[in-house]
Design an enzyme around this catalytic site. Structure first.
Site, short mmCIF file in Angstrom:
data_model
loop_
_atom_site.label_atom_id
_atom_site.label_comp_id
_atom_site.label_asym_id
_atom_site.label_seq_id
_atom_site.Cartn_x
_atom_site.Cartn_y
_atom_site.Cartn_z
N ASP A 1 0.68 -1.32 -0.03
CA ASP A 1 -0.03 0.05 0.00
C ASP A 1 0.96 1.27 -0.09
OD1 ASP A 1 -2.34 -1.30 -0.24
OD2 ASP A 1 -2.70 -1.20 1.96
N TYR B 1 -9.76 -0.24 1.65
CA TYR B 1 -9.60 -0.40 3.18
C TYR B 1 -9.31 1.08 3.66
CZ TYR B 1 -9.21 -4.77 5.40
OH TYR B 1 -9.38 -5.88 5.87
#
Lengths: 657, 657
Positions: B315, B403
């Site tokens: 990420d 997320y």
């Protein structure tokens, strides 16, 4: 102004409350117990009767459940009974009293090993013995200590293989001169053994004379501390424009989507019962936790020398975690929006003792986020949806001698129950000759950390064993261990080599329910195999462990035999009303023959049964200088979290006003 | 009224702030970087230049420390430099710009494996390609889907052994019709591969047609939800009669006994630098953390099928944890007493983009207890001394696609720094044919949890790797592992059999600094071997790990080679300014040749050196129905806690007004 009104209403409701069969014994009930028993055991100068343990003998589960499900407006309570352990003529009596018929319905002389919890009264009496004991007075004189500044305390002695045991304690003493922090000023080397039944000193030793650590730097009372002060921190005022969100009716608490009963017990302190959560889709409350409490706190110290080896406490069984509850201070022990509840226990004479502010209950607004999402993928839209979190905390503090345990039960609207333990208070400290680690030569082991001149913080452990009788959507539950297992990719078109998947196993008997954590990736859940979601998943709650520790004593060492319930982090047993105590009921000088580990050997069926989850959270404590003279709180905790219990996120439509 | 005034003062100070050499690039500096570089790389229709990564090239440590220790009132700043990764003519350029001389001081064409972080601009462009791509439009028609309600997104594809890699992404699409929750409505089976440099679709597949999961039950926006609502919870108003206790001067924050610098970086988000704590006894600030940030977040999904096997995200390196910072919502993302700060990054064209409210800073009053003790052992005295706890939280939320990560840095007056991660947002979901687990036959593995009709929440992990350059009382530190070891009692007079003691080992080289947690009882600390307490203990900080997980992929699997920094929970490396990235700097399609695991193989000296602690907190996520359609926050965290850093409890004399 509004808040004041609401608090008054809560107070009013507290008075007018309906009785609940799990309510702890009231002061008048405690008085009645005393009257009934003392009438049967008239005391004389030679045969004193003492009340060691007085508790509600709670109705068995079917009775409670039938009372709960009764359709009538005010169903009759099941019989109110008390369970009493008394000492009489050097014997332990187990007495059951029926309060409605005002009669003793059973008496049993306990013939097993071990003794009941020490009362504060006898701890106080035994701590006074040294002051009229000449050899001790000589020792004080030899050290030129002022007797009026000496404080003594009683310490349980454990069991180390002796065939015959008496009800004795060690009495160790401290110098307070100029400080409230007695534990920092041990008279190391001086110890007495005293008989609690005969209330006399049996033996005395003064093995060596080393300096009592000095008072300087030991004080923790603000009024006695000297500048510089700091850090200086700003406080906060909390107001609740809509008032508190909880209501307390007697011992029944409801808040948000939760309701539960808060009991109090001499031995274990807070007992949470009948915790249920409202399912907004099903439009009814659903059962989660029938009954939960800290069954035992095992604290073995790790110094094998003459003065310390026996120091292996069982804080619930030996000292009474409820008896040891401290009165909470408004605004510091609990936030400004807290509501307080008192508790009562019976002292050695059977008289009710009130613990003011034994509990506080408050809505916790810690600034956390219940859930959120920001979405930027949809063209020409920026979506941000956030819910602030709030939870309800029930707190008690149990102070067992030097240590203060802050015990939190936190109920979250998402269905989670978080169990917090804050460790603070004062270390168990040992006197020594060192003032610098440079002086410690070669192989010498001081069994702790040098904290200050002549002061060692002794290595120790804490194992908190929780009794958790989960009833997920009803009584018949199973324990499921879901292991995450590496798999090899078999499809030759896929260039990836591996992935993990889940393999679930349902524990059939108690042997399957024992788990040592940390060895493998696994999820542990209590599920109801008879209740499934619309998707077909079993409704359940998952244990998210915290602070995992395994015992480091050898398994056949005496303290570890007595504390054998710490051998596994998780045990699962079938519900049995009598199996409440991880270390057994008569824990002082116990021999480990009544522990959870022994009961679990029966290897009973636990699949699709009414089961109890026992979880032990532990930590090894290597003290640091920061823990002196009083310890900054170390917080540990674990969580029970719904897993396929709800059809979807239960706080999706939560409204926070 | 008072609070408003104070907030204005903070705001005023923010404007008038002195520059700090670690301040992130300002909008005008970002503009200057763009101007300098675009002047050197004139773009044409055939050779576009894009800014993939623009960050402060922070001065090396000696420069910062020399600036800090300068006696002059306003010491000259070290040269302000920017580090830029640009794409130009299908090459990655590493460009260093000097802002004072307005010149490029170095340019390097990157020849290694991997590509830079994806910009939002190119993600947006590539997500539009399907709508003018005929085969995709045919697929939509075949499924009778309304194209205006379809949303597509770009997903990194990892590396699975290919010798030659291009800068491609998968483009997958979702149906939004009637919901904002696109992730809940995947067009499973349809996928495209697109080239980011050429900005065109390279391949398309429509492997199977299964129903798009329905919109019902997927929505999370309050305005779109239908009754019944609940649970209904009461909020709180917070006022601070003495105002906030912190001051913000530019990016420098001071509060209580802490001061630190809060930076922002395109790739990692929040960077905490120069965190020091005031020692009230020594009457000076003492260094704790030179620089700390989340270096990488590795999220491998665990579905080996054609449409999912490559889903193994990094990420930070692939998506930019800073670029992905969400604007925080007052009152819900942060409590009422929070102060907000904006952040800036450069977009693909080099233009500054403002993230409003990228950070919030607030004093956390959670109702916790800083320390307490009740003393009943002293006759005729009842002593209760309690300090309420308060801490300072710096929060950001990084939303990487579905997320949302809530990243908290919590500074405690006791010297602890707590690192919290809250996982919320929306699951990665896969379409399927099942609506009930009963339909899943035999050995079939759906690689996730059936959450709703035709909807599977796919198994996955999260590994958060923190870079923690601790400088305990100075730069030269050591990493000490203290193992708790069982000892047998040798003294025949002692009836106890065993105890534990501590054995400390100082790591000499990087190999000694690698730790897999959970295998043994051990304490891990970074100490300054050259600075001891008066007692002779080395001053240090201890790591209290949280949420330990180990990778379950085989170690030679491609995602695990790229994420090899998760093979150990702890690594220790010597400080090297260039070693900031656990997964390397060019992470998209990387081959794992630049990870922390590779750097650590040099096995450099780490004893009494300037060292960096890398800690990976992880969790395996088996989704549950409660995680649908949006996840209740799951909180994990760890703590750095002073251990013999102070001579005694640093909050003994704390004053909370």
């Amino acid at each position: 102004m509004k808040i004041v009104v609401v608090l008054v209403l809560i107070q009013a409701c507290w008075r007018c409350a309906e009785a609940h069969p799990l309510d702890p014994l009231t002061p008048s009930e405690l008085n009645l117990v005393r009257t009934i028993i003392t009438n049967s055991y008239p005391t004389s100068s030679s045969s004193n009767l003492t009340f060691q343990h007085v508790a509600l003998d709670e109705p068995d589960k079917p009775q409670i459940l039938s009372w709960l499900s009764s359709k009538s407006m005010a169903p009759p309570l099941p019989p109110r009974r008390a369970f009493v352990i008394a000492r009489f003529q050097k014997q332990s009596l187990e007495i059951t009293v029926d309060l409605s018929t005002r009669s003793i319905i059973s008496t049993r002389v306990y013939k097993g090993h071990g003794f009941p919890t020490l009362t504060f009264v006898e701890q106080g009496l035994v701590s006074q013995l040294p002051f009229s004991y000449e050899p001790f007075k000589d020792s004080l004189n030899k050290r030129a200590l002022n007797m009026s500044q000496v404080v003594c305390a009683a310490f349980t002695v454990g069991w180390f293989g002796a065939e015959k045991t008496k009800r004795v304690v060690k009495v160790k003493c401290y110098y307070t001169n100029g400080t409230a922090n007695l534990y920092a000023r041990p008279l190391e080397g001086v110890a007495m053994v005293a008989d609690l039944d005969e209330m006399r000193i049996l033996s005395f030793s003064d093995r060596f004379g080393i300096p009592v650590p000095k008072a300087e730097g030991t004080e923790y009372r603000l009024s006695k501390l000297k500048p510089p002060f700091g850090p200086k921190l700003n406080g906060v005022n909390v107001t609740q424009p809509h008032g508190p969100g909880f209501t307390i009716d007697g011992h029944s608490v409801s808040w948000g989507n939760w309701k539960f009963h808060l009991g109090f017990d001499f031995q274990v302190g807070a007992i949470i019962s009948l915790a249920s959560i409202y399912d907004i889709e099903k439009q009814r409350y659903r059962e989660v936790l029938y009954r939960g409490f800290i069954s035992e706190v095992f604290v073995p110290y790790q110094d094998p020398t003459e003065e310390w080896y026996y120091t292996t406490y069982f804080d619930c069984g030996e000292y009474g975690f409820g008896q040891s509850a401290s009165s909470l201070e408004p605004l510091t022990d609990c936030p400004p929006n807290a509501h307080f509840l008192d508790a009562f226990y019976a002292d050695a004479n059977g008289n009710p003792v009130k613990i003011t502010n034994a509990f506080c209950i408050f809505e916790k607004h810690a600034g956390d986020i219940m859930w959120r999402h920001t979405e930027i993928a949809i063209p020409n839209q920026l979506i941000t949806e956030v819910r602030a979190d709030v939870s309800l905390v029930v707190r008690m503090v149990s102070t067992v001698g030097n240590y203060d345990y802050v015990i939190d039960w936190e109920f979250k609207p998402s269905g989670s129950i978080k169990f917090g333990v804050g460790l603070t208070g004062i270390l168990g400290m040992k006197g020594g000759t060192y003032i610098n680690t440079d002086q410690i030569k070669g192989e010498t082991d001081i069994h702790g950390t040098l904290l200050a001149d002549n002061t060692i913080g002794v290595y120790h452990d804490h194992f908190f064993t929780y009794y958790l009788d989960l009833d997920i959507d009803g009584q018949r539950n199973s324990f499921v261990k879901t292991t995450l297992q590496t798999q090899k990719v078999k499809d030759p078109k896929i260039p990836r080599k591996s992935y993990w998947t889940t393999v679930s196993e349902t524990a059939k008997t108690e042997a399957d329910g024992r788990v040592k954590l940390g060895l493998e990736a696994a999820e542990l859940a209590v599920v109801n195999p008879n209740k499934k979601t619309k998707r077909g998943n079993k409704t359940g709650y998952r244990l998210l462990p915290g602070s995992v520790a395994h015992p480091l004593l050898v398994s056949d060492d005496y303290p570890q035999i007595r504390g054998a319930f710490s051998n596994y982090n998780v045990w699962v047993t079938p519900y049995n009303k009598s199996e409440k105590w991880a270390a057994g009921l008569f824990v002082d000088r116990s021999r480990g023959d009544d522990t959870l580990a022994v009961k679990s050997r029966k290897n009973r069926e636990i699949e699709n049964e009414d089961i109890v989850l026992w979880y032990t959270m532990g930590l090894h404590h290597v003290p640091s200088q920061e823990d002196y003279p009083v310890m900054p709180t170390l917080s540990v905790g674990f969580e029970l979290r719904p897993t396929n219990f709800f059809e979807a996120n239960p706080v999706l439509k939560a409204i926070v006003n």
